[in-house]
Scaffold this motif. Structure first.
Motif, PDB file in Angstrom:
ATOM      1  N   TYR A 147      53.559  55.428 -23.451  1.00 16.48           N
ATOM      2  CA  TYR A 147      52.373  56.333 -23.617  1.00 16.48           C
ATOM      3  C   TYR A 147      51.417  55.906 -22.421  1.00 16.48           C
ATOM      4  O   TYR A 147      50.087  56.510 -22.196  1.00 16.48           O
ATOM      5  N   TRP A 148      51.727  54.773 -21.649  1.00 12.92           N
ATOM      6  CA  TRP A 148      50.902  54.423 -20.396  1.00 12.92           C
ATOM      7  C   TRP A 148      50.573  55.358 -19.447  1.00 12.92           C
ATOM      8  O   TRP A 148      49.274  55.559 -19.254  1.00 12.92           O
ATOM      9  N   GLU A 149      51.083  56.259 -19.056  1.00 15.02           N
ATOM     10  CA  GLU A 149      50.784  57.212 -17.970  1.00 15.02           C
ATOM     11  C   GLU A 149      49.838  58.450 -18.425  1.00 15.02           C
ATOM     12  O   GLU A 149      49.020  58.691 -17.933  1.00 15.02           O
ATOM     13  N   GLU A 150      50.201  58.620 -19.692  1.00 13.48           N
ATOM     14  CA  GLU A 150      49.411  59.903 -20.315  1.00 13.48           C
ATOM     15  C   GLU A 150      47.860  59.007 -20.596  1.00 13.48           C
ATOM     16  O   GLU A 150      46.886  59.733 -20.302  1.00 13.48           O
ATOM     17  N   LEU A 151      47.931  57.767 -21.223  1.00 15.59           N
ATOM     18  CA  LEU A 151      46.575  57.219 -21.292  1.00 15.59           C
ATOM     19  C   LEU A 151      45.731  56.862 -19.998  1.00 15.59           C
ATOM     20  O   LEU A 151      44.567  57.236 -19.721  1.00 15.59           O
ATOM     21  N   LYS A 152      46.321  56.561 -18.919  1.00 10.24           N
ATOM     22  CA  LYS A 152      45.841  56.353 -17.552  1.00 10.24           C
ATOM     23  C   LYS A 152      45.213  57.726 -17.127  1.00 10.24           C
ATOM     24  O   LYS A 152      43.769  57.571 -17.103  1.00 10.24           O
ATOM     25  N   ILE A 153      45.497  58.947 -17.387  1.00 17.04           N
ATOM     26  CA  ILE A 153      45.089  60.328 -16.936  1.00 17.04           C
ATOM     27  C   ILE A 153      43.969  60.422 -18.189  1.00 17.04           C
ATOM     28  O   ILE A 153      42.812  61.089 -17.475  1.00 17.04           O
ATOM     29  N   LEU A 154      44.350  60.398 -19.080  1.00 13.73           N
ATOM     30  CA  LEU A 154      43.173  60.673 -20.328  1.00 13.73           C
ATOM     31  C   LEU A 154      42.001  59.752 -20.226  1.00 13.73           C
ATOM     32  O   LEU A 154      41.044  60.305 -20.177  1.00 13.73           O
ATOM     33  N   MET A 155      42.329  58.493 -19.941  1.00 15.47           N
ATOM     34  CA  MET A 155      40.899  57.580 -19.992  1.00 15.47           C
ATOM     35  C   MET A 155      40.297  57.675 -18.792  1.00 15.47           C
ATOM     36  O   MET A 155      39.023  57.396 -18.683  1.00 15.47           O
ATOM     37  N   LYS A 156      40.955  57.962 -17.660  1.00 13.78           N
ATOM     38  CA  LYS A 156      40.326  58.329 -16.478  1.00 13.78           C
ATOM     39  C   LYS A 156      39.269  59.413 -16.521  1.00 13.78           C
ATOM     40  O   LYS A 156      38.396  59.303 -16.041  1.00 13.78           O
ATOM     41  N   SER A 157      39.557  60.333 -17.275  1.00  8.58           N
ATOM     42  CA  SER A 157      38.955  61.771 -17.433  1.00  8.58           C
ATOM     43  C   SER A 157      37.636  61.223 -18.488  1.00  8.58           C
ATOM     44  O   SER A 157      36.525  61.800 -18.007  1.00  8.58           O
ATOM     45  N   GLU A 158      37.977  60.446 -19.339  1.00  8.24           N
ATOM     46  CA  GLU A 158      36.855  59.673 -20.146  1.00  8.24           C
ATOM     47  C   GLU A 158      35.774  58.976 -19.433  1.00  8.24           C
ATOM     48  O   GLU A 158      34.688  59.104 -19.489  1.00  8.24           O
ATOM     49  N   LEU A 159      36.395  58.488 -18.389  1.00  7.86           N
ATOM     50  CA  LEU A 159      35.662  57.614 -17.543  1.00  7.86           C
ATOM     51  C   LEU A 159      34.503  58.548 -16.665  1.00  7.86           C
ATOM     52  O   LEU A 159      33.587  58.299 -16.769  1.00  7.86           O
ATOM     53  N   ASP A 160      35.356  59.506 -16.075  1.00  8.38           N
ATOM     54  CA  ASP A 160      34.570  60.426 -15.241  1.00  8.38           C
ATOM     55  C   ASP A 160      33.437  61.136 -16.002  1.00  8.38           C
ATOM     56  O   ASP A 160      32.517  61.692 -15.468  1.00  8.38           O
ATOM     57  N   SER A 161      33.893  61.339 -17.390  1.00 13.12           N
ATOM     58  CA  SER A 161      32.720  61.963 -18.253  1.00 13.12           C
ATOM     59  C   SER A 161      31.827  61.236 -18.707  1.00 13.12           C
ATOM     60  O   SER A 161      30.965  61.709 -19.361  1.00 13.12           O
ATOM     61  N   GLY A 162      31.896  60.016 -18.271  1.00 12.01           N
ATOM     62  CA  GLY A 162      30.861  58.975 -18.943  1.00 12.01           C
ATOM     63  C   GLY A 162      30.786  58.710 -20.345  1.00 12.01           C
ATOM     64  O   GLY A 162      30.136  58.040 -21.109  1.00 12.01           O
ATOM     65  N   VAL A 163      32.056  58.926 -21.059  1.00 12.85           N
ATOM     66  CA  VAL A 163      32.353  58.461 -22.355  1.00 12.85           C
ATOM     67  C   VAL A 163      32.476  56.809 -22.584  1.00 12.85           C
ATOM     68  O   VAL A 163      32.199  56.369 -23.257  1.00 12.85           O
TER      69      VAL A 163
END
Length: 206
Positions: A147-163
């Motif tokens: 799941y690491w690659e999916e999490l990298k993308i997902l959590m980068k999006s959460e970072l960019d969203s300020g979450v």
């Protein structure tokens, strides 16, 4: 130029609306989500503690963890499984499969509600947690490698969203890149600090 500004304005508006929707959904479903995540977190922790302490008694594991280093090591040595096969069996049949299930569920939750950090949870949930140490983030730390690659993308999006904070992202990135180097943390909110001749990592995030 005006066209670019218009496009940027639309994107920002869509982002704000999307995050607002996720916040509303989180508020609406907060009780069910917290109880579900508390269960996943409790399962995650109690099985890992059993591997080390060979007991499900939280007061006992807390007692051992609070012992001085030498006494704690002695106590843990006495509690080791006599057979390595038991520990391997627990990891194979009870921990690893649930780590995968918990990761999949946390990915689902994050996509729908945004990552449920403690700060976001506490905005809408005002009761005491079943475990004072409860933190859904731990469930992602224990995500299986697939799941690491999916999490990298997902959590980068959460970072960019300020979450999530840069430090949270950096710390998770360190875990899901195999903890081979501190660079993911140093690139994301951490710095090396030398104090009393010792070098430690320090968060620069609030």
């Amino acid at each position: 130029m005006k066209f670019k500004i218009l496009i940027l304005s639309i994107l920002i508006s869509n982002f704000i609306y999307s995050q607002s929707v996720k916040d509303s959904l989180l508020q609406k479903d907060i009780v069910d989500l917290v109880e579900e995540m508390e269960f996943m977190y409790g399962y995650d922790q109690i099985l890992r503690e059993y591997i080390i302490f060979k007991t499900f008694d939280k007061s006992e594991t807390d007692r051992i963890e609070n012992l001085p280093d030498s006494l704690r090591t002695e106590e843990m040595t006495k509690r080791r499984f006599k057979s390595d096969s038991i520990g391997k069996l627990i990891w194979k049949n009870y921990i690893n499969p649930k780590d995968a299930e918990h990761t999949e569920r946390m990915i689902e939750i994050t996509k729908k509600y945004g990552f449920p950090s403690l700060n976001r949870i506490k905005k809408y949930y005002h009761e005491e947690f079943a475990d004072p140490e409860f933190n859904p983030y731990i469930l992602l730390v224990h995500a299986p490698k697939k799941y690491w690659e999916e999490l990298k993308i997902l959590m980068k999006s959460e970072l960019d969203s300020g979450v999530i904070s840069k430090c949270t992202y950096g710390h998770l990135l360190w875990h899901i890149t195999g903890r081979k180097s501190f660079q993911p943390m140093l690139d994301n909110g951490y710095e090396m600090v030398v104090k009393n001749g010792k070098t430690t990592l320090k968060s620069t995030c609030n």
